[in-house]
Scaffold this active site. Structure first.
Site, PDB file in Angstrom:
ATOM      1  N   LYS A   1       0.854  -1.186   0.000  1.00 53.78           N
ATOM      2  CA  LYS A   1       0.000   0.000   0.000  1.00 53.78           C
ATOM      3  C   LYS A   1       0.882   1.225   0.000  1.00 53.78           C
ATOM      4  O   LYS A   1       2.011   1.190   0.506  1.00 53.78           O
ATOM      5  CB  LYS A   1      -0.896   0.024   1.249  1.00 53.78           C
ATOM      6  CG  LYS A   1      -2.195   0.749   1.035  1.00 53.78           C
ATOM      7  CD  LYS A   1      -3.168  -0.114   0.246  1.00 53.78           C
ATOM      8  CE  LYS A   1      -4.495   0.544   0.043  1.00 53.78           C
ATOM      9  NZ  LYS A   1      -5.480  -0.374  -0.545  1.00 53.78           N
TER      10      LYS A   1
ATOM     11  N   GLY B   1     -20.322   6.430   2.539  1.00 56.42           N
ATOM     12  CA  GLY B   1     -19.170   6.722   1.674  1.00 56.42           C
ATOM     13  C   GLY B   1     -19.559   6.603   0.221  1.00 56.42           C
ATOM     14  O   GLY B   1     -19.405   5.542  -0.388  1.00 56.42           O
TER      15      GLY B   1
ATOM     16  N   GLY C   1     -18.345   7.296  -2.665  1.00 55.63           N
ATOM     17  CA  GLY C   1     -17.206   7.579  -3.546  1.00 55.63           C
ATOM     18  C   GLY C   1     -17.211   6.589  -4.683  1.00 55.63           C
ATOM     19  O   GLY C   1     -18.277   6.161  -5.140  1.00 55.63           O
ATOM     20  N   ASN C   2     -16.024   6.194  -5.132  1.00 52.21           N
ATOM     21  CA  ASN C   2     -15.924   5.262  -6.260  1.00 52.21           C
ATOM     22  C   ASN C   2     -16.622   3.946  -5.935  1.00 52.21           C
ATOM     23  O   ASN C   2     -17.582   3.551  -6.613  1.00 52.21           O
ATOM     24  CB  ASN C   2     -14.421   5.061  -6.557  1.00 52.21           C
ATOM     25  CG  ASN C   2     -14.188   4.109  -7.709  1.00 52.21           C
ATOM     26  OD1 ASN C   2     -15.115   3.784  -8.453  1.00 52.21           O
ATOM     27  ND2 ASN C   2     -12.969   3.652  -7.852  1.00 52.21           N
ATOM     28  N   ALA C   3     -16.180   3.292  -4.857  1.00 50.59           N
ATOM     29  CA  ALA C   3     -16.762   1.993  -4.510  1.00 50.59           C
ATOM     30  C   ALA C   3     -18.237   2.151  -4.118  1.00 50.59           C
ATOM     31  O   ALA C   3     -19.099   1.387  -4.573  1.00 50.59           O
ATOM     32  CB  ALA C   3     -15.954   1.361  -3.373  1.00 50.59           C
ATOM     33  N   GLY C   4     -18.545   3.144  -3.298  1.00 49.90           N
ATOM     34  CA  GLY C   4     -19.906   3.314  -2.777  1.00 49.90           C
ATOM     35  C   GLY C   4     -20.917   3.674  -3.860  1.00 49.90           C
ATOM     36  O   GLY C   4     -22.045   3.167  -3.865  1.00 49.90           O
TER      37      GLY C   4
END
Ligand code: NAD
Length: 418
Positions: free
Chosen positions: A108, A220, A222-225
């Site tokens: 990471k 959230g 965002g991208n994933a959410g």
């Protein structure tokens, strides 16, 4: 949302490891190696800001364990980034690639910065400068980064370009999550959410729950959410009644229209005050009476402070590390079916692996092939985790950890490290 005191995520990651290792009686030497990152780099990154001043940013790249293959893991740009967050996330990537049985290790990266206050030019210079610092650690056979919180395909493109200049030839395969025009994979955009949705569908089957028309909440957006919202509606027929981002949480018992919410967020920078919605407190969203709760923001959202109030039947961890070990116990005792991050959000790294395969072979797959291969990988991983949960009578997170550390330990032993 902000307001809760956070536990050190690396302590949490180690406690999860120790618990799973204890259950399977892992060798002490193997455990000791698995408790530490194999390698980490701390960098100071000079960036010329738009006003002409040079600012020093601080960043990290942690390569946790590459016994099973090259290190793999995203890069975050976040004001609260710490080395221990990055270590924890790198450890989780190691377990995640092992649970998915893809031939990669875990890494990471992170930079302490607030991308929301930076211009595109400043972000580009930061991205390039970060790669100039950590580039010596990267290679298709060593370590392959990807996007994560507040990093985008455009940022990956700048990084791939900078790395290519450093090598003297195009070397786009060293980074995944790239735009399609630079060798990205079809199906990468929604892969994390799609993998999570496949997990929710399978969990509901096991629990005998019909998800059609049932409410879900997503922390959230965002991208994933946001993709989880779209796919929960399209693939599961659910109603998404609550969503949040860093600026606020909103509720509508009739469910939100995905397209309208996306357009609103694009225009206003947040979901807060979306027409027809009621504002919620942070705790309010997590504790709503919904069938599925999807944490898709940051770490430590579900802790001993709120775990007893969670009403969802299924908690699907699209975020990394959203539940503390104490909360895990409480949820397990209360019969909440938790799909752990290692499994639930592994669709992203799985399609990133597909991107690496496509880059290496120079042969690009149709989207339908990506979806089919992802389904296969997710199904095999869900099965392995379920079998371990039954075999050891443990919760799903411990089961996923058991599957993962057995595979990493086997590789370490075969390589003669222990
Ligand atoms: P993102 O930056 O696109 O979205 C993060 C969202 O969370 C934003 O909408 C932001 O406003 C919101 N947010 C930030 N702080 C918040 C808070 N305190 N409360 C509520 N919302 C808050 O990032 P992402 O890529 O969607 O990643 C989200 C989570 O999913 C992270 O934990 C990440 O590690 C994990 N994840 C993402 C991927 C991926 O492919 N994108 C893969 C695996 C895991």
């Amino acid at each position: 949302m902000a307001g809760l005191t956070k536990e050190n995520p690396f302590d949490i990651a180690r406690r999860q490891l120790d618990a799973a290792a204890g259950i399977i009686g892992l060798d002490a030497e193997v455990l000791e190696l698995l408790r530490w990152p194999m390698r980490e780099m701390h960098v100071t990154i000079p960036v010329k800001m738009d006003d002409g001043a040079v600012r020093a940013f601080h960043g990290f790249r942690v390569q946790y364990n590459d016994a099973r293959g090259p290190n793999k893991g995203g890069i975050r740009f976040h004001p609260d980034e710490t080395i221990d967050t990055v270590r924890a996330l790198a450890a989780w990537m190691t377990w995640k690639t092992a649970v998915m049985d893809i031939p990669l290790g875990g890494a990471k990266g992170g930079v302490i910065c607030n991308p929301k206050t930076m211009s595109p030019g400043e972000l580009e210079r930061l991205s390039r400068s970060y790669i100039r610092q950590v580039g010596r650690l990267l290679d298709l056979e060593k370590d392959v980064p990807a996007p994560d919180v507040y990093t985008t395909p455009q940022i990956m493109a700048w990084m791939a370009d900078e790395y290519s200049f450093m090598q003297g030839h195009n070397d786009f395969g060293v980074i995944t999550g790239k735009p399609l025009a630079l060798g990205g994979s079809l199906g990468r955009g929604d892969a994390t959410a799609r993998g999570g949705i496949i997990c929710i569908r399978e969990a509901a089957k096991m629990l005998g729950i019909n998800l059609r028309g049932k409410p879900a909440a997503i922390n959230g957006f965002g991208n994933a959410g946001a993709f989880a919202h779209k796919l929960a509606v399209e693939l599961l027929g659910m109603k998404v009644v609550a969503v949040s981002d860093s600026k606020g949480s909103i509720y509508n018992p009739d469910g939100f229209d995905h397209q309208a919410l996306m357009e609103y967020k694009k225009q206003h920078g947040s979901v807060a005050d979306f027409p027809g919605s009621t504002p919620l407190t942070d705790a309010g969203l997590l504790e709503l009476d919904v069938t599925v709760l999807i944490p898709a923001a940051l770490e430590d959202e579900i802790s001993c402070r709120n775990a007893r109030n969670i009403q969802a039947k299924i908690v699907a961890e699209l975020a990394n590390g959203p539940t503390t070990p104490e909360a895990d116990k409480i949820l397990h005792e209360r019969g909440v079916y938790l799909i752990p991050d290692l499994l639930c959000n592994a669709g992203g790294v799985t399609v990133s692996y597909f991107e690496m395969v496509q880059n290496a072979s120079g042969w690009y797959w149709e989207e339908e092939v990506v979806h089919r291969q992802l389904e296969k990988k997710m199904a095999a991983a869900i099965k392995a985790v379920h079998q371990a949960a039954v075999q050891y009578s443990v919760d799903n997170r411990t089961a996923a950890m058991i599957v993962a550390i057995r595979r990493v330990a086997e590789a370490m032993k075969l390589r003669g490290w222990v």
